[in-house]
Design a protein around this motif. Structure first.
Motif, PDB file in Angstrom:
ATOM      1  N   ARG A  18     -21.074  -2.695 -15.948  1.00  0.00           N
ATOM      2  CA  ARG A  18     -20.165  -1.917 -16.909  1.00  0.00           C
ATOM      3  C   ARG A  18     -18.782  -2.746 -16.543  1.00  0.00           C
ATOM      4  N   GLU A  19     -18.567  -2.872 -15.224  1.00  0.00           N
ATOM      5  CA  GLU A  19     -17.307  -3.135 -14.916  1.00  0.00           C
ATOM      6  C   GLU A  19     -17.142  -4.605 -15.117  1.00  0.00           C
ATOM      7  N   SER A  20     -18.402  -5.388 -14.557  1.00  0.00           N
ATOM      8  CA  SER A  20     -18.405  -6.704 -14.639  1.00  0.00           C
ATOM      9  C   SER A  20     -18.262  -7.491 -16.227  1.00  0.00           C
ATOM     10  N   GLN A  21     -18.701  -6.377 -17.212  1.00  0.00           N
ATOM     11  CA  GLN A  21     -18.528  -6.907 -18.661  1.00  0.00           C
ATOM     12  C   GLN A  21     -16.840  -7.263 -18.829  1.00  0.00           C
ATOM     13  N   ARG A  22     -16.158  -6.436 -18.168  1.00  0.00           N
ATOM     14  CA  ARG A  22     -14.645  -6.435 -18.285  1.00  0.00           C
ATOM     15  C   ARG A  22     -13.860  -7.733 -17.639  1.00  0.00           C
ATOM     16  N   PHE A  23     -14.692  -8.711 -16.994  1.00  0.00           N
ATOM     17  CA  PHE A  23     -14.191  -9.881 -16.650  1.00  0.00           C
ATOM     18  C   PHE A  23     -13.704 -10.686 -17.850  1.00  0.00           C
ATOM     19  N   SER A  24     -12.679 -11.249 -18.038  1.00  0.00           N
ATOM     20  CA  SER A  24     -11.962 -11.897 -19.097  1.00  0.00           C
ATOM     21  C   SER A  24     -12.721 -13.352 -19.248  1.00  0.00           C
ATOM     22  N   GLY A  25     -12.971 -13.944 -18.066  1.00  0.00           N
ATOM     23  CA  GLY A  25     -13.417 -15.094 -18.028  1.00  0.00           C
ATOM     24  C   GLY A  25     -14.993 -15.277 -18.068  1.00  0.00           C
ATOM     25  N   TYR A  26     -15.614 -16.265 -18.766  1.00  0.00           N
ATOM     26  CA  TYR A  26     -16.813 -16.103 -19.193  1.00  0.00           C
ATOM     27  C   TYR A  26     -17.795 -16.506 -17.876  1.00  0.00           C
ATOM     28  N   ASN A  27     -17.256 -17.327 -17.047  1.00  0.00           N
ATOM     29  CA  ASN A  27     -17.995 -17.878 -15.882  1.00  0.00           C
ATOM     30  C   ASN A  27     -18.041 -16.771 -14.815  1.00  0.00           C
ATOM     31  N   TYR A  28     -16.856 -16.142 -14.625  1.00  0.00           N
ATOM     32  CA  TYR A  28     -16.835 -14.915 -13.754  1.00  0.00           C
ATOM     33  C   TYR A  28     -17.647 -13.739 -14.279  1.00  0.00           C
ATOM     34  N   ARG A  29     -17.739 -13.603 -15.407  1.00  0.00           N
ATOM     35  CA  ARG A  29     -18.645 -12.439 -15.884  1.00  0.00           C
ATOM     36  C   ARG A  29     -19.903 -12.570 -15.998  1.00  0.00           C
ATOM     37  N   THR A  30     -20.521 -13.767 -16.272  1.00  0.00           N
ATOM     38  CA  THR A  30     -21.861 -13.972 -16.097  1.00  0.00           C
ATOM     39  C   THR A  30     -22.406 -14.196 -14.828  1.00  0.00           C
ATOM     40  N   TYR A  31     -21.238 -14.865 -14.069  1.00  0.00           N
ATOM     41  CA  TYR A  31     -22.024 -14.911 -12.509  1.00  0.00           C
ATOM     42  C   TYR A  31     -22.036 -13.572 -11.876  1.00  0.00           C
ATOM     43  N   ALA A  32     -21.270 -12.691 -12.158  1.00  0.00           N
ATOM     44  CA  ALA A  32     -21.126 -10.994 -11.790  1.00  0.00           C
ATOM     45  C   ALA A  32     -22.461 -10.506 -12.108  1.00  0.00           C
ATOM     46  N   ILE A  33     -22.376 -10.436 -13.401  1.00  0.00           N
ATOM     47  CA  ILE A  33     -23.808  -9.948 -13.895  1.00  0.00           C
ATOM     48  C   ILE A  33     -24.978 -10.469 -13.131  1.00  0.00           C
ATOM     49  N   ARG A  34     -25.313 -11.887 -13.267  1.00  0.00           N
ATOM     50  CA  ARG A  34     -26.378 -12.280 -12.599  1.00  0.00           C
ATOM     51  C   ARG A  34     -26.405 -11.920 -11.265  1.00  0.00           C
ATOM     52  N   ARG A  35     -25.487 -11.828 -10.412  1.00  0.00           N
ATOM     53  CA  ARG A  35     -25.537 -11.616  -8.860  1.00  0.00           C
ATOM     54  C   ARG A  35     -25.790 -10.372  -8.959  1.00  0.00           C
ATOM     55  N   ILE A  36     -25.292  -9.131  -9.640  1.00  0.00           N
ATOM     56  CA  ILE A  36     -25.811  -7.742  -9.511  1.00  0.00           C
ATOM     57  C   ILE A  36     -27.181  -7.725 -10.053  1.00  0.00           C
ATOM     58  N   ARG A  37     -27.326  -7.986 -10.930  1.00  0.00           N
ATOM     59  CA  ARG A  37     -29.118  -8.047 -11.209  1.00  0.00           C
ATOM     60  C   ARG A  37     -29.912  -8.523 -10.136  1.00  0.00           C
ATOM     61  N   ASP A  38     -29.601  -9.742  -9.681  1.00  0.00           N
ATOM     62  CA  ASP A  38     -30.561 -10.288  -8.746  1.00  0.00           C
ATOM     63  C   ASP A  38     -30.471  -9.467  -7.280  1.00  0.00           C
ATOM     64  N   ALA A  39     -29.103  -9.041  -6.766  1.00  0.00           N
ATOM     65  CA  ALA A  39     -28.969  -8.188  -5.849  1.00  0.00           C
ATOM     66  C   ALA A  39     -30.162  -6.807  -5.678  1.00  0.00           C
ATOM     67  N   PHE A  40     -29.827  -6.309  -7.154  1.00  0.00           N
ATOM     68  CA  PHE A  40     -30.648  -5.022  -7.200  1.00  0.00           C
ATOM     69  C   PHE A  40     -32.317  -5.029  -7.118  1.00  0.00           C
ATOM     70  N   ARG A  41     -32.645  -6.449  -7.897  1.00  0.00           N
ATOM     71  CA  ARG A  41     -34.013  -6.611  -8.081  1.00  0.00           C
ATOM     72  C   ARG A  41     -34.621  -7.150  -6.466  1.00  0.00           C
ATOM     73  N   GLU A  42     -33.816  -7.571  -5.954  1.00  0.00           N
ATOM     74  CA  GLU A  42     -34.003  -8.147  -4.475  1.00  0.00           C
ATOM     75  C   GLU A  42     -34.438  -6.864  -3.376  1.00  0.00           C
ATOM     76  N   ASN A  43     -33.588  -5.762  -3.788  1.00  0.00           N
ATOM     77  CA  ASN A  43     -33.798  -4.696  -2.777  1.00  0.00           C
ATOM     78  C   ASN A  43     -34.340  -3.625  -3.537  1.00  0.00           C
ATOM     79  N   LYS A  44     -35.332  -3.652  -4.458  1.00  0.00           N
ATOM     80  CA  LYS A  44     -35.694  -2.612  -5.212  1.00  0.00           C
ATOM     81  C   LYS A  44     -36.927  -1.931  -4.603  1.00  0.00           C
ATOM     82  N   ASN A  45     -37.439  -2.502  -3.590  1.00  0.00           N
ATOM     83  CA  ASN A  45     -38.610  -2.001  -3.057  1.00  0.00           C
ATOM     84  C   ASN A  45     -38.423  -1.551  -1.491  1.00  0.00           C
ATOM     85  N   ILE A  46     -37.084  -1.372  -1.159  1.00  0.00           N
ATOM     86  CA  ILE A  46     -36.841  -0.834   0.172  1.00  0.00           C
ATOM     87  C   ILE A  46     -37.151   0.582   0.294  1.00  0.00           C
TER      88      ILE A  46
END
Length: 89
Positions: A18-46
């Motif tokens: 939700r907070e990442s959606q507030r980035f005004s810059g497209y590149n920052y916004r998409t990078y943050a969302i992608r990075r968050i999703r990837d990090a949570f997927r990577e650690n989901k089986n811990i």
């Protein structure tokens, strides 16, 4: 993972997205969302509760960083990219 811990992680995940959606810059916004999703997927089986707690604390710190960066980004306006134009969706 305990139910309360799972609920806490899901709340944190949603807050980060939700907070990442507030980035005004497209590149920052998409990078943050992608990075968050990837990090949570990577650690989901811990299963280790200490490792989970460490990751939750790291995510909380990252949430504060995202909030701070969003606020700073809103101070400086930039032009929208071509990809952000209404006709390009």
């Amino acid at each position: 993972m305990a139910a309360s811990s799972r609920a806490q992680v899901l709340r944190l995940y949603r807050a980060l997205l939700r907070e990442s959606q507030r980035f005004s810059g497209y590149n920052y916004r998409t990078y943050a969302i992608r990075r968050i999703r990837d990090a949570f997927r990577e650690n989901k089986n811990i299963k280790d509760s200490e490792k989970i707690e460490e990751l939750v604390n790291k995510a909380k710190a990252n949430l504060e960083v995202v909030r701070r960066q969003v606020t700073i980004g809103q101070l400086y306006s930039t032009q929208k990219l071509v990809i952000e134009s209404p006709g390009n969706t």
